[in-house]
Enzyme design. Structure first.
Site, PDB file in Angstrom:
ATOM      1  N   ALA A 139       0.806  -1.207   0.000  1.00  0.00           N
ATOM      2  CA  ALA A 139       0.000   0.000   0.000  1.00  0.00           C
ATOM      3  C   ALA A 139       0.847   1.268   0.000  1.00  0.00           C
ATOM      4  CB  ALA A 139      -0.921   0.006   1.217  1.00  0.00           C
ATOM      5  N   CYS A 140       0.297   2.313  -0.605  1.00  0.00           N
ATOM      6  CA  CYS A 140       0.960   3.608  -0.621  1.00  0.00           C
ATOM      7  C   CYS A 140       1.271   4.084   0.788  1.00  0.00           C
ATOM      8  CB  CYS A 140       0.062   4.617  -1.335  1.00  0.00           C
ATOM      9  SG  CYS A 140       0.636   6.324  -1.260  1.00  0.00           S
TER      10      CYS A 140
END
Length: 260
Positions: A139-140
């Site tokens: 995930a970012c």
């Protein structure tokens, strides 16, 4: 900076493909004829977005995504996956000369967002450099590589960029209430250091509820203060939406979303 800026507070939450087509159109307008834009918006339905070069087919559980009926889209910008749910998304599109080269613009935009959060009572700061994350790192919001907006040691804003010609697009999510566990739950083999960084939205960090509208206005004020010039608030987006229609097929296409 003495330039003209356009502010569009997009009150209509839109599907991922429409949001990305609109942001692409703002980049078109930043490149020719050189306009500058700040757009603030949300998503409906909630959506999982992938970075332009992210190996989504290999990294995420496509069967589970299909079972849950999740909306997905691939962004025109880079970076890693983001779950767009209870958050506010910003997009800045401008000629490069306005805010500087990519890294300088990245930091300046984040300084503006940090100033908005400080106005709302949060001790926001920018993360110290920690090196870039690989595209398959999850995930970012899984870790801060440097320059991201942080509150209480938590990464609150995740951003991605695209430069084309003499213009740039930077857009990103400001977490209001969602903690991004959706992305971790959809990641094949999730675990280890890439996923251990704490992700906490703004709501638990305040002693009051922060609504999207309050955050919108704080960001608008911070941008107008830092980026001096004539600001026009857009009330009729018909021309933007007309231009975005050209890009709708690309961002609606599974061949684009699941290109890799």
């Amino acid at each position: 900076m003495g330039e003209e800026w356009n502010l569009w507070v997009d009150d209509l939450p839109r599907p991922g493909w429409a949001n990305m087509a609109i942001d692409q159109t703002l980049l078109d307008r930043a490149e020719q004829p050189g306009e500058s834009w700040l757009r603030l918006y949300q998503w409906q339905p909630h959506c999982l977005s992938f970075g332009r070069h992210e190996p989504a087919l290999r990294r995420y559980d496509t069967d589970r995504i299909r079972e849950l009926g999740l909306d997905t889209v691939r962004r025109p910008s880079g970076g890693r996956a983001v779950w767009h749910c209870r958050e506010l998304t910003y997009a800045v599109a401008t000629p490069v000369q306005r805010l500087g080269a990519l890294q300088a613009a990245y930091l300046e935009i984040h300084r503006m967002l940090a100033a908005a959060l400080k106005e709302l009572g949060m001790a926001a700061s920018l993360a110290v450099p920690a090196g870039p994350s690989p595209l398959d790192a999850g995930a970012c919001f899984a870790r801060a590589a440097g320059g991201e907006v942080m509150v209480a040691g938590r990464k609150i804003v995740g951003s991605a960029q695209l430069r084309r010609g003499d213009a740039l697009l930077q857009h990103g999510s400001i977490l209001l209430e969602d903690d991004q566990t959706m992305v971790t739950g959809l990641t094949r083999g999730a675990g280890g250091d890439h996923y251990s960084a704490p992700v906490t939205p703004l709501a638990p960090l305040l002693d009051r509820r922060l609504g999207a509208r309050e955050l919108v206005e704080a960001v608008a004020r911070a941008a107008a203060f830092r980026w001096r010039g004539a600001w026009s608030r857009i009330s009729d987006p018909a021309a933007i939406l007309h231009g975005a229609a050209v890009h709708f097929p690309q961002f609606q296409s599974p061949a684009w979303t699941w290109a890799r």
